[in-house]
Design a protein around this motif. Structure first.
Motif, PDB file in Angstrom:
ATOM      1  N   VAL A  20       0.834  -1.197   0.000  1.00 49.98           N
ATOM      2  CA  VAL A  20       0.000   0.000   0.000  1.00 49.98           C
ATOM      3  C   VAL A  20       0.874   1.256   0.000  1.00 49.98           C
ATOM      4  O   VAL A  20       0.635   2.194  -0.769  1.00 49.98           O
ATOM      5  N   GLU A  21       1.887   1.266   0.843  1.00 49.32           N
ATOM      6  CA  GLU A  21       2.788   2.418   0.901  1.00 49.32           C
ATOM      7  C   GLU A  21       3.507   2.622  -0.429  1.00 49.32           C
ATOM      8  O   GLU A  21       3.678   3.758  -0.898  1.00 49.32           O
ATOM      9  N   GLN A  22       3.922   1.517  -1.055  1.00 48.32           N
ATOM     10  CA  GLN A  22       4.614   1.619  -2.343  1.00 48.32           C
ATOM     11  C   GLN A  22       3.675   2.146  -3.425  1.00 48.32           C
ATOM     12  O   GLN A  22       4.048   3.004  -4.231  1.00 48.32           O
ATOM     13  N   ILE A  23       2.453   1.644  -3.442  1.00 47.64           N
ATOM     14  CA  ILE A  23       1.475   2.103  -4.436  1.00 47.64           C
ATOM     15  C   ILE A  23       1.210   3.595  -4.283  1.00 47.64           C
ATOM     16  O   ILE A  23       1.195   4.346  -5.269  1.00 47.64           O
ATOM     17  N   LEU A  24       1.006   4.042  -3.045  1.00 45.77           N
ATOM     18  CA  LEU A  24       0.721   5.455  -2.813  1.00 45.77           C
ATOM     19  C   LEU A  24       1.881   6.340  -3.247  1.00 45.77           C
ATOM     20  O   LEU A  24       1.687   7.378  -3.890  1.00 45.77           O
ATOM     21  N   GLN A  25       3.111   5.935  -2.908  1.00 46.60           N
ATOM     22  CA  GLN A  25       4.264   6.735  -3.277  1.00 46.60           C
ATOM     23  C   GLN A  25       4.442   6.805  -4.785  1.00 46.60           C
ATOM     24  O   GLN A  25       4.666   7.881  -5.361  1.00 46.60           O
ATOM     25  N   VAL A  26       4.330   5.674  -5.434  1.00 44.35           N
ATOM     26  CA  VAL A  26       4.506   5.639  -6.893  1.00 44.35           C
ATOM     27  C   VAL A  26       3.373   6.383  -7.585  1.00 44.35           C
ATOM     28  O   VAL A  26       3.599   7.150  -8.533  1.00 44.35           O
ATOM     29  N   ALA A  27       2.143   6.180  -7.130  1.00 45.24           N
ATOM     30  CA  ALA A  27       1.004   6.874  -7.746  1.00 45.24           C
ATOM     31  C   ALA A  27       1.146   8.377  -7.601  1.00 45.24           C
ATOM     32  O   ALA A  27       0.831   9.139  -8.529  1.00 45.24           O
ATOM     33  N   GLN A  28       1.630   8.813  -6.451  1.00 44.90           N
ATOM     34  CA  GLN A  28       1.849  10.239  -6.234  1.00 44.90           C
ATOM     35  C   GLN A  28       2.832  10.790  -7.260  1.00 44.90           C
ATOM     36  O   GLN A  28       2.634  11.863  -7.836  1.00 44.90           O
ATOM     37  N   GLU A  29       3.905  10.037  -7.513  1.00 44.66           N
ATOM     38  CA  GLU A  29       4.906  10.457  -8.492  1.00 44.66           C
ATOM     39  C   GLU A  29       4.346  10.413  -9.914  1.00 44.66           C
ATOM     40  O   GLU A  29       4.609  11.309 -10.725  1.00 44.66           O
ATOM     41  N   VAL A  30       3.558   9.389 -10.221  1.00 47.34           N
ATOM     42  CA  VAL A  30       2.976   9.261 -11.560  1.00 47.34           C
ATOM     43  C   VAL A  30       2.033  10.419 -11.849  1.00 47.34           C
ATOM     44  O   VAL A  30       2.098  11.059 -12.908  1.00 47.34           O
ATOM     45  N   PHE A  31       1.142  10.735 -10.901  1.00 51.62           N
ATOM     46  CA  PHE A  31       0.204  11.831 -11.117  1.00 51.62           C
ATOM     47  C   PHE A  31       0.925  13.174 -11.177  1.00 51.62           C
ATOM     48  O   PHE A  31       0.505  14.078 -11.892  1.00 51.62           O
ATOM     49  N   ALA A  32       2.019  13.306 -10.412  1.00 50.67           N
ATOM     50  CA  ALA A  32       2.800  14.546 -10.477  1.00 50.67           C
ATOM     51  C   ALA A  32       3.438  14.700 -11.855  1.00 50.67           C
ATOM     52  O   ALA A  32       3.499  15.799 -12.410  1.00 50.67           O
ATOM     53  N   ASP A  33       3.904  13.600 -12.422  1.00 44.47           N
ATOM     54  CA  ASP A  33       4.576  13.649 -13.728  1.00 44.47           C
ATOM     55  C   ASP A  33       3.593  13.791 -14.887  1.00 44.47           C
ATOM     56  O   ASP A  33       3.845  14.545 -15.834  1.00 44.47           O
ATOM     57  N   LEU A  34       2.487  13.058 -14.828  1.00 49.90           N
ATOM     58  CA  LEU A  34       1.625  12.906 -16.000  1.00 49.90           C
ATOM     59  C   LEU A  34       0.237  13.513 -15.830  1.00 49.90           C
ATOM     60  O   LEU A  34      -0.510  13.608 -16.805  1.00 49.90           O
ATOM     61  N   GLY A  35      -0.111  13.918 -14.604  1.00 47.69           N
ATOM     62  CA  GLY A  35      -1.451  14.433 -14.368  1.00 47.69           C
ATOM     63  C   GLY A  35      -2.427  13.308 -14.058  1.00 47.69           C
ATOM     64  O   GLY A  35      -2.107  12.122 -14.120  1.00 47.69           O
ATOM     65  N   TYR A  36      -3.661  13.724 -13.741  1.00 51.11           N
ATOM     66  CA  TYR A  36      -4.665  12.757 -13.314  1.00 51.11           C
ATOM     67  C   TYR A  36      -5.042  11.782 -14.422  1.00 51.11           C
ATOM     68  O   TYR A  36      -5.554  10.685 -14.155  1.00 51.11           O
ATOM     69  N   GLN A  37      -4.790  12.133 -15.658  1.00 57.59           N
ATOM     70  CA  GLN A  37      -5.154  11.237 -16.753  1.00 57.59           C
ATOM     71  C   GLN A  37      -4.272   9.993 -16.817  1.00 57.59           C
ATOM     72  O   GLN A  37      -4.562   9.057 -17.565  1.00 57.59           O
ATOM     73  N   ALA A  38      -3.190   9.969 -16.055  1.00 54.33           N
ATOM     74  CA  ALA A  38      -2.306   8.800 -16.038  1.00 54.33           C
ATOM     75  C   ALA A  38      -3.097   7.559 -15.626  1.00 54.33           C
ATOM     76  O   ALA A  38      -4.007   7.620 -14.801  1.00 54.33           O
ATOM     77  N   SER A  39      -2.721   6.431 -16.207  1.00 56.96           N
ATOM     78  CA  SER A  39      -3.477   5.197 -15.979  1.00 56.96           C
ATOM     79  C   SER A  39      -2.970   4.439 -14.754  1.00 56.96           C
ATOM     80  O   SER A  39      -1.817   4.582 -14.339  1.00 56.96           O
TER      81      SER A  39
END
Length: 220
Positions: A20-39
């Motif tokens: 869960v912690e890994q998913i949250l950290q990575v998702a935070q980085e993905v959305f920061a890089d690509l925006g909410y449209q990231a899959s």
């Protein structure tokens, strides 16, 4: 189930908590890089976890985004409390907190999520209230010390911080672009410092305006 409610209320095993912690950290980085449209698939790719593992903990993107928002607000609340406890001078804890929140804004850690089908869950609403209350305490303390102009409030500060432009994406060669947030926050802090020479229009924003802002801009 509300967006902020975990799909399984039983205590997680250590490996599940780590996932869960890994998913949250990575998702935070993905959305920061690509925006909410990231899959979600991109979150799975970067995290090295399977789609099934992600959906087991976060059944849809709305749940994942809200959990990130809760995490960010909890971290900000802890920073406000630490600053109030550790910093001796009134202006220093205020600028410490403002710069902390600026870094969150600059990193685009509140992905845009308009058109939600559900209202934010009780956990998000609760931590937002705690954070706003702590910010109000910080603002009042700084004003009482004569360091912060007395015609602004915590809601002004939140709205001003959200006017700071997000971090610019890297250029086509992969080189990092200039991060202008530090420059802008310097101008913002200078404008907030007492006594202030500009007369502000009334009325000041309140909780209603903040709730409208988060709902329409961040979908939270």
């Amino acid at each position: 189930m509300s967006p902020s409610t975990a799909p399984d209320e039983r205590p997680l095993r250590a490996d599940a908590r780590q996932n869960v912690e890994q998913i949250l950290q990575v998702a935070q980085e993905v959305f920061a890089d690509l925006g909410y449209q990231a899959s979600i698939a991109e979150v799975a790719r970067r995290s090295g976890l399977g789609m099934g593992t992600i959906y087991r903990h976060f059944p849809n993107k709305t749940v994942l985004v809200e959990r990130i928002a809760i995490k960010v607000m909890q971290e900000s609340l802890a920073e406000v409390r630490l600053a109030l406890a550790e910093e001796p001078a009134a202006w220093h804890p205020f600028t410490r907190v403002v710069r902390h929140m600026m870094r969150l804004r600059s990193g685009q850690l509140f992905p845009v999520s308009r058109g939600r089908a559900k209202e934010p869950g009780p956990e998000l609403a609760g931590v937002r209230t705690e954070l706003l209350t702590a910010l109000e305490d910080l603002v009042v303390r700084t004003q009482r010390a004569g360091a912060l102009r007395d015609d602004v409030n915590a809601f002004d500060v939140v709205l001003m911080l959200n006017s700071i432009p997000p971090r610019l994406p890297d250029d086509e060669n992969g080189s990092a672009t200039a991060d202008l947030a530090d420059r802008h926050i310097g101008v913002l802090l200078d404008g907030l410092r007492a006594p202030g020479s500009e007369t502000l229009a009334q009325p000041a924003p309140g909780r209603r305006e903040i709730d409208q802002f988060f709902g329409t801009v961040h979908g939270l």
